[in-house]
Design an enzyme around this catalytic site. Structure first.
Site, short mmCIF file in Angstrom:
data_model
loop_
_atom_site.label_atom_id
_atom_site.label_comp_id
_atom_site.label_asym_id
_atom_site.label_seq_id
_atom_site.Cartn_x
_atom_site.Cartn_y
_atom_site.Cartn_z
N GLN A 202 -70.81 68.41 5.75
CA GLN A 202 -71.65 69.27 5.30
C GLN A 202 -70.97 70.80 5.67
O GLN A 202 -71.49 72.05 5.65
CB GLN A 202 -72.99 69.61 5.77
CG GLN A 202 -73.11 69.55 7.30
CD GLN A 202 -74.41 69.55 8.05
OE1 GLN A 202 -75.04 68.31 7.73
NE2 GLN A 202 -74.79 70.18 8.72
N GLU B 80 -70.27 73.39 2.97
CA GLU B 80 -71.54 74.24 2.73
C GLU B 80 -71.99 75.19 3.51
O GLU B 80 -72.24 76.38 3.18
CB GLU B 80 -72.72 73.17 2.23
CG GLU B 80 -72.61 72.40 0.84
CD GLU B 80 -73.01 71.16 1.27
OE1 GLU B 80 -74.09 70.63 0.56
OE2 GLU B 80 -72.27 70.36 2.16
N GLU B 81 -71.85 74.93 4.93
CA GLU B 81 -71.96 75.86 5.86
C GLU B 81 -71.25 77.01 5.82
O GLU B 81 -71.52 77.86 5.81
CB GLU B 81 -71.83 75.14 7.19
CG GLU B 81 -72.91 74.07 7.81
CD GLU B 81 -72.37 73.61 9.02
OE1 GLU B 81 -73.06 72.53 9.42
OE2 GLU B 81 -71.55 74.18 9.82
N ARG B 82 -69.83 76.60 5.52
CA ARG B 82 -69.13 77.85 5.41
C ARG B 82 -69.04 78.78 4.44
O ARG B 82 -69.29 79.87 4.65
CB ARG B 82 -67.42 77.34 5.69
CG ARG B 82 -67.22 77.02 7.24
CD ARG B 82 -66.44 75.74 7.46
NE ARG B 82 -66.59 75.33 8.68
CZ ARG B 82 -65.71 74.45 9.39
NH1 ARG B 82 -64.88 73.80 8.57
NH2 ARG B 82 -66.18 74.05 10.79
#
Lengths: 254, 427
Positions: B283, B286-288
């Site tokens: 993930q 997506e987090e970044r």
């Protein structure tokens, strides 16, 4: 009664945007500027949706007049809970001179066609500030009107409206079908939740032309010039009431 | 003679209500000014549809009505009411845009998550968007993808509805960038795991109902011996040691947590034992990208507020803004913001089509952290003495944004990833 409410929604420049006058003074800059639903129209939609949730009416139809972009505004109304929309197509050029009288004629024609029990509009749009469409629509239909409504109670065959007037609050009882215009304190509009935004995609928006409704769009009004309001100037401090009166006399204000 | 008795007011009541008197001595968090240099157009957008814009409008309303009026107070108190705010967001469908429909989500693609994140940048602090991001895109993606039905019903569904506050337990006192060297152990004993150790930098830690915990569950190689466990925070042995006093992100409560023989059912492991590290890594893209999205909006706002301030602030008889160094510098900064925005949208467009955008996401995160620092620093300078007070957004942004280069993957980690893709690392 049909149980159908027509709600007019207008796409206007967002209230938080700093308005700029076009260099040729023919109007204000709208290209690339954020637009949203007129805040008083949001209140109108909310009132209609609440009536439907209370099962006082059966269907909420959102109407907007203008070019293609007004469909976004109709979608917002659908996402708030309106059942279907009507887009009255007006070209960008004609839209420039579209005013309360023409819109009233369109709404009156639609109200007859849809057999509406109520028309709910915002009391005015924050761009034109006309505060005319509701009143004119009622006159064209020869329907009673409850304008500046801060409280609406729908009962069998009539509606009680508490109106905000200069002296305070006035409560009237008018027969339906009727035209209501929403004032600020009527309700707090809900924001569209994402599930409702996605559901709104499936709701129908019908396209109609003013000619189909037998309405002529030609305006008898012409905008001569648009200017910014004069710059707010610094105030003057006075020491006493006599000073104040003196200064006001000097400025020709009293 | 003018016998008019009434003084004419030049503004209608409604202009007062809706246009407001925009003075700059107003409260930091009460400003509703929309940056006019970032017009929202629904036509021809690279990744956004009218639904994305409708979603953004709703979020903006929630922020204006329920969040921004209270930000100054929550910053001063060091905590925002997570349960209350998450419930409001949950009701609006905002906490699960890309999560499964069966668990209260909307099953939409990641472009909707990016739209949500971008709009959250209108919150007048960094702490609250960060806390929301932990709930939506850090503590829950692995659970949504790999958790059992029972686990998802107990932890994912209430988190999406906004009934439960989640936190992420990965970083430790001795292990931040080097995740593989975490020491927290979860030892299997019958039907339970017994957890000992501790976690650091836990956003939402003092308010969370559950933690997505990464712990060592076996003695294997460090990338294959860790598991993700759904840990209720009210279990005996879970101690919130302290709330950390931070330089910025002050409205977000960050906790140091200890685990003292905490017993959790073994069914609380997400997916397969030993796969925790892999799941968490999946993930990162997506987090970044999520972190980049809300930083961009806030940077737009800081530039616009700096323009407004320097336009009315006079120095040597003319507005500060009229000095070429000032308006040219702001133009440079705005250019960089737009470049980063293009990278974000490009990476998002590729990602939702199923591509791996690790390199682009790492580049975007790296740039976001560095640009935010540069921008905060340059803009603050133009505010002069006022920029140094706690009454303005620019100083809060200066403090809050410093974290971007550190948390969620430090700049140095991003650079290492980019070099790996460029094949320039020593072998």
């Amino acid at each position: 009664m049909s149980g159908r409410v027509l709600v007019g929604v207008k796409r206007v420049i967002d209230y938080a945007v700093k308005i700029r006058v076009k260099p040729d003074h023919s109007g204000v800059v709208t290209e690339g500027v954020k637009h949203s639903m007129n805040p008083f129209c949001e209140i109108a939609v909310e009132e209609a949706v609440k009536m439907k949730e209370k099962k006082l009416i059966k269907e909420v139809v959102a109407v907007s007049c203008g070019p293609q972009q007004v469909q976004e505004t109709i979608r917002t109304a659908l996402a708030m809970g309106a059942d279907r929309g009507i887009h009255v197509e007006v070209s960008a050029k004609e839209y420039e001179s579209l005013g309360p009288l023409q819109v009233s004629k369109i709404l009156a024609a639609l109200a007859k066609k849809e057999e509406a029990q109520l028309i709910i509009l915002g009391k005015q749009a924050i761009d034109g500030d006309c505060n005319q469409t509701g009143q004119m629509t009622a006159a064209l239909l020869d329907w009673p009107q409850g304008t500046f409504a801060s409280e609406v109670t729908l009962e069998a065959g009539h509606v009680k409206v508490v109106r905000e007037i200069d002296g305070g609050l006035e409560t009237i009882k008018i027969n339906t079908p009727a035209v209501l215009t929403a004032d600020l304190r009527l309700n707090t509009p809900r924001y569209a939740t994402l599930p409702n935004i996605m559901k709104a995609k499936k709701k129908k928006i019908a396209n109609v032309k003013p000619a189909d409704l037998g309405v002529e769009l030609a305006s008898k009004l012409q905008v001569l010039r648009v200017d910014e309001p004069p710059q707010r100037e610094a105030g003057v401090k006075v020491e006493s009431v006599d000073d104040l009166v003196g200064k006001l006399k000097e400025a020709g204000r009293i | 003679m003018n016998s008019s008795k009434y003084i004419v007011f030049s503004l209608t009541v409604h202009e007062c209500l809706f246009r407001g008197f925009r003075t700059l001595s107003q409260n930091v968090s009460s400003s509703k000014h929309t940056p006019s240099n970032a017009p929202e157009t629904t036509v021809d957008h690279l990744i956004y549809t009218p639904e994305h814009f409708a979603l953004k409008e709703s979020i903006k309303k929630i922020i204006d009505q329920e969040i921004n009026p209270h930000v100054d107070q929550w910053e001063a108190e060091g905590k925002f009411p997570a349960h209350r705010i998450f419930k409001i967001l949950g009701n609006a469908g905002i906490l699960g845009v890309n999560k499964p429909v069966e668990y209260g989500g909307l099953g939409l693609d990641f472009s909707y998550s990016v739209a949500v994140s971008e709009e959250l940048g209108n919150i007048r602090c960094g702490g609250i968007p960060m806390a929301i991001g932990v709930q939506t895109d850090m503590a829950t993606p692995a659970l949504a993808r790999f958790g059992s039905h029972e686990l998802k019903t107990e932890f994912l569904l209430p988190s999406i509805l906004g009934d439960k506050v989640a936190c992420l337990g990965v970083s430790e006192v001795g292990a931040g960038s080097d995740v593989s060297s975490i020491m927290t152990k979860a030892v299997r004993q019958g039907d339970e795991y017994v957890i000992n150790g501790g976690k650091m930098w836990t956003t939402n830690g003092t308010q969370a109902d559950w933690m997505c915990l990464l712990a060592n569950t076996s003695d294997g190689p460090p990338h294959r011996n860790k598991s993700l466990i759904c840990l209720p925070m009210d279990l005996p042995g879970v101690h919130i040691a302290r709330q950390i006093d931070k330089m910025g992100m002050r409205s977000s409560d960050t906790a140091e947590v200890f685990f003292d023989d905490v017993r959790v059912p073994s069914k609380n492991v997400i997916g397969k034992e030993g796969m925790g590290f892999t799941y968490q890594m999946l993930q990162f893209q997506e987090e970044r990208l999520w972190a980049v999205a809300n930083t961009l909006t806030t940077m737009d706002i800081v530039i616009q507020e700096t323009i407004d301030y320097t336009r009315q602030r006079k120095i040597f008889k003319m507005p500060v803004l009229h000095h070429q160094t000032v308006h040219f510098r702001l133009a440079e900064l705005q250019t960089e913001v737009e470049l980063l925005r293009s990278l974000l949208h490009r990476a998002t467009a590729l990602f939702i089509k199923g591509n791996d955008v690790t390199k682009l996401a790492s580049m975007a995160k790296l740039k976001a952290g560095r640009l935010a620092r540069e921008l905060g620093d340059s803009c603050l300078q133009y505010w002069g003495g006022m920029g140094f007070t706690n009454d303005v957004l620019v100083s809060r942004f200066y403090r809050d944004s410093r974290l971007i280069s550190i948390g969620g993957g430090a700049d140095e980690v991003m650079l290492g990833i980019i070099c790996k893709y460029m094949d320039t690392l020593p072998k």
